[in-house]
Design a protein around this motif. Sequence first.
Motif, PDB file in Angstrom:
ATOM      1  N   ILE A  37       0.845  -1.264  -0.094  1.00  0.00           N
ATOM      2  CA  ILE A  37       0.185  -0.076   0.017  1.00  0.00           C
ATOM      3  C   ILE A  37       0.854   1.273   0.050  1.00  0.00           C
ATOM      4  CG2 ILE A  37      -1.656   1.414   1.396  1.00  0.00           C
ATOM      5  CD1 ILE A  37      -2.895  -1.394   2.288  1.00  0.00           C
ATOM      6  N   THR A  38       0.886   1.921  -1.127  1.00  0.00           N
ATOM      7  CA  THR A  38       1.612   3.221  -1.077  1.00  0.00           C
ATOM      8  C   THR A  38       0.368   4.212  -1.819  1.00  0.00           C
ATOM      9  OG1 THR A  38       2.382   2.738  -3.544  1.00  0.00           O
ATOM     10  CG2 THR A  38       4.005   2.037  -1.671  1.00  0.00           C
ATOM     11  N   LEU A  39       0.776   5.645  -1.674  1.00  0.00           N
ATOM     12  CA  LEU A  39      -0.385   6.597  -2.302  1.00  0.00           C
ATOM     13  C   LEU A  39      -0.148   6.293  -3.754  1.00  0.00           C
ATOM     14  CD1 LEU A  39       0.804   9.731  -0.376  1.00  0.00           C
ATOM     15  CD2 LEU A  39      -0.856   7.922   0.245  1.00  0.00           C
ATOM     16  N   ARG A  40       0.806   5.923  -4.481  1.00  0.00           N
ATOM     17  CA  ARG A  40       0.924   5.798  -5.933  1.00  0.00           C
ATOM     18  C   ARG A  40       0.223   4.448  -6.225  1.00  0.00           C
ATOM     19  NH1 ARG A  40       3.462   8.150  -9.807  1.00  0.00           N
ATOM     20  NH2 ARG A  40       4.896   9.285  -8.476  1.00  0.00           N
ATOM     21  N   ARG A  41       0.600   3.265  -5.421  1.00  0.00           N
ATOM     22  CA  ARG A  41      -0.152   2.270  -5.966  1.00  0.00           C
ATOM     23  C   ARG A  41      -1.641   2.216  -6.142  1.00  0.00           C
ATOM     24  NH1 ARG A  41      -2.574  -1.082  -7.731  1.00  0.00           N
ATOM     25  NH2 ARG A  41      -2.549  -3.491  -7.522  1.00  0.00           N
ATOM     26  N   LEU A  52      -4.528  13.195  -5.141  1.00  0.00           N
ATOM     27  CA  LEU A  52      -5.775  12.853  -4.428  1.00  0.00           C
ATOM     28  C   LEU A  52      -5.855  12.008  -3.358  1.00  0.00           C
ATOM     29  CD1 LEU A  52      -8.970  13.364  -4.640  1.00  0.00           C
ATOM     30  CD2 LEU A  52      -9.050  11.534  -6.395  1.00  0.00           C
ATOM     31  N   ILE A  53      -4.911  10.942  -3.162  1.00  0.00           N
ATOM     32  CA  ILE A  53      -4.709  10.127  -2.416  1.00  0.00           C
ATOM     33  C   ILE A  53      -4.214  10.848  -1.300  1.00  0.00           C
ATOM     34  CG2 ILE A  53      -4.165   7.944  -1.475  1.00  0.00           C
ATOM     35  CD1 ILE A  53      -6.149   7.710  -3.985  1.00  0.00           C
ATOM     36  N   SER A  54      -3.240  11.531  -1.243  1.00  0.00           N
ATOM     37  CA  SER A  54      -2.513  12.404  -0.064  1.00  0.00           C
ATOM     38  C   SER A  54      -3.326  13.389   0.129  1.00  0.00           C
ATOM     39  CB  SER A  54      -1.113  12.811  -0.936  1.00  0.00           C
ATOM     40  OG  SER A  54      -1.382  13.763  -1.660  1.00  0.00           O
ATOM     41  N   HIS A  55      -4.152  13.835  -0.332  1.00  0.00           N
ATOM     42  CA  HIS A  55      -5.239  14.784   0.288  1.00  0.00           C
ATOM     43  C   HIS A  55      -5.961  14.122   1.225  1.00  0.00           C
ATOM     44  CE1 HIS A  55      -8.269  18.016   0.586  1.00  0.00           C
ATOM     45  NE2 HIS A  55      -9.155  17.217   0.251  1.00  0.00           N
ATOM     46  N   TYR A  56      -6.200  12.948   1.144  1.00  0.00           N
ATOM     47  CA  TYR A  56      -7.287  12.091   2.155  1.00  0.00           C
ATOM     48  C   TYR A  56      -6.259  11.606   3.241  1.00  0.00           C
ATOM     49  CZ  TYR A  56     -11.620  13.191  -0.419  1.00  0.00           C
ATOM     50  OH  TYR A  56     -12.465  13.824  -1.254  1.00  0.00           O
ATOM     51  N   PHE A  57      -5.182  11.051   2.732  1.00  0.00           N
ATOM     52  CA  PHE A  57      -4.265  10.667   3.779  1.00  0.00           C
ATOM     53  C   PHE A  57      -2.798  11.179   3.289  1.00  0.00           C
ATOM     54  CE2 PHE A  57      -7.835   7.515   2.955  1.00  0.00           C
ATOM     55  CZ  PHE A  57      -7.910   7.052   4.456  1.00  0.00           C
ATOM     56  N   PRO A  58      -2.623  12.058   4.215  1.00  0.00           N
ATOM     57  CA  PRO A  58      -1.069  12.486   3.833  1.00  0.00           C
ATOM     58  C   PRO A  58      -0.205  11.583   4.494  1.00  0.00           C
ATOM     59  CG  PRO A  58      -2.726  14.286   5.165  1.00  0.00           C
ATOM     60  CD  PRO A  58      -3.481  12.991   5.016  1.00  0.00           C
ATOM     61  N   ALA A  59      -0.234  10.941   5.322  1.00  0.00           N
ATOM     62  CA  ALA A  59       0.532   9.660   5.926  1.00  0.00           C
ATOM     63  C   ALA A  59       0.332   8.390   5.547  1.00  0.00           C
ATOM     64  CB  ALA A  59       0.799   9.777   7.374  1.00  0.00           C
ATOM     65  N   VAL A  60       0.953   7.760   4.679  1.00  0.00           N
ATOM     66  CA  VAL A  60       0.469   6.627   4.190  1.00  0.00           C
ATOM     67  C   VAL A  60      -0.005   5.356   5.347  1.00  0.00           C
ATOM     68  CG1 VAL A  60       2.771   5.378   3.760  1.00  0.00           C
ATOM     69  CG2 VAL A  60       1.036   4.741   2.227  1.00  0.00           C
ATOM     70  N   GLU A  61       0.725   5.866   6.437  1.00  0.00           N
ATOM     71  CA  GLU A  61       0.650   4.875   7.520  1.00  0.00           C
ATOM     72  C   GLU A  61      -0.679   4.881   8.052  1.00  0.00           C
ATOM     73  OE1 GLU A  61       2.799   2.574   8.480  1.00  0.00           O
ATOM     74  OE2 GLU A  61       4.193   3.279   7.106  1.00  0.00           O
ATOM     75  N   ASP A  62      -1.605   5.787   7.777  1.00  0.00           N
ATOM     76  CA  ASP A  62      -2.809   5.939   8.351  1.00  0.00           C
ATOM     77  C   ASP A  62      -3.659   5.183   7.337  1.00  0.00           C
ATOM     78  OD1 ASP A  62      -2.374   7.825  10.561  1.00  0.00           O
ATOM     79  OD2 ASP A  62      -2.539   9.493   9.118  1.00  0.00           O
TER      80      ASP A  62
END
Length: 231
Positions: A37-41, A52-62
């Motif tokens: 699970i990565t923002l790009r994946r 768009l993913i980082s807008h909702y989840f700035p930290a991939v750990e979340d």
Amino acid sequence: MTSSVQRKRVRKSPDDRRAEIVGAAATVALTEGLECITLRRIAEQLDVRPGLISHYFPAVEDLVAEAFGSAATAELETLLPADPHDGSPLRHLARFFAHATGPAYDDMSRLWLNARHLSRYRPVLSERVLAQEALWRGRLSGVIETGVRQGEFRTEDADVTALQILVVIDGLAGHANTGLGGHPAAVIGLAASTAERELGLPPGILAAPPAEAPDAPATPPDTPAAPPAEA
């Protein structure tokens, strides 16, 4: 003359978009592993920009923790629904054991193994794993307590009994990567037989298929339940 038709983008509500992202991440977690699970994946999975993913989840750990929590909660609601329709704790438990083992849940077993391993190094995921374990214990304890009140089960401590059952299930799930195909039936059915022993039930009563799960005996079993294990 040629013409091109652009795909129309549908604007989703923030809640719907967030749920879509978590759902996609849960799918990746089940099929590829939490490490994937990565923002790009996830952006690729949904055919959107990573921003768009980082807008909702700035930290991939979340997002990793949310993905695991979503999958684990869906499993819990399938195997041990909070409001079973048949009203019998004995049937509820028999159906649980019938569906909690086998190839259909191997992916979830692998995900739990994956999450528990990674939680050693990822505090956010560790908190989610502990929360999900507590949900499982609470839900199973609730079924047992209801069964005790209705005279279907006998146990001195529903919480301890629930924990004993879940420890056995987790131990069997540890074989998800190698399979239980070569194990004797007594080993594969160890969780159900543990529950029968600890709840004062006749041997084999929880091994019935879900559609044929037996009704509770009219009176409590004659043999007392085994005392809870000492801490």
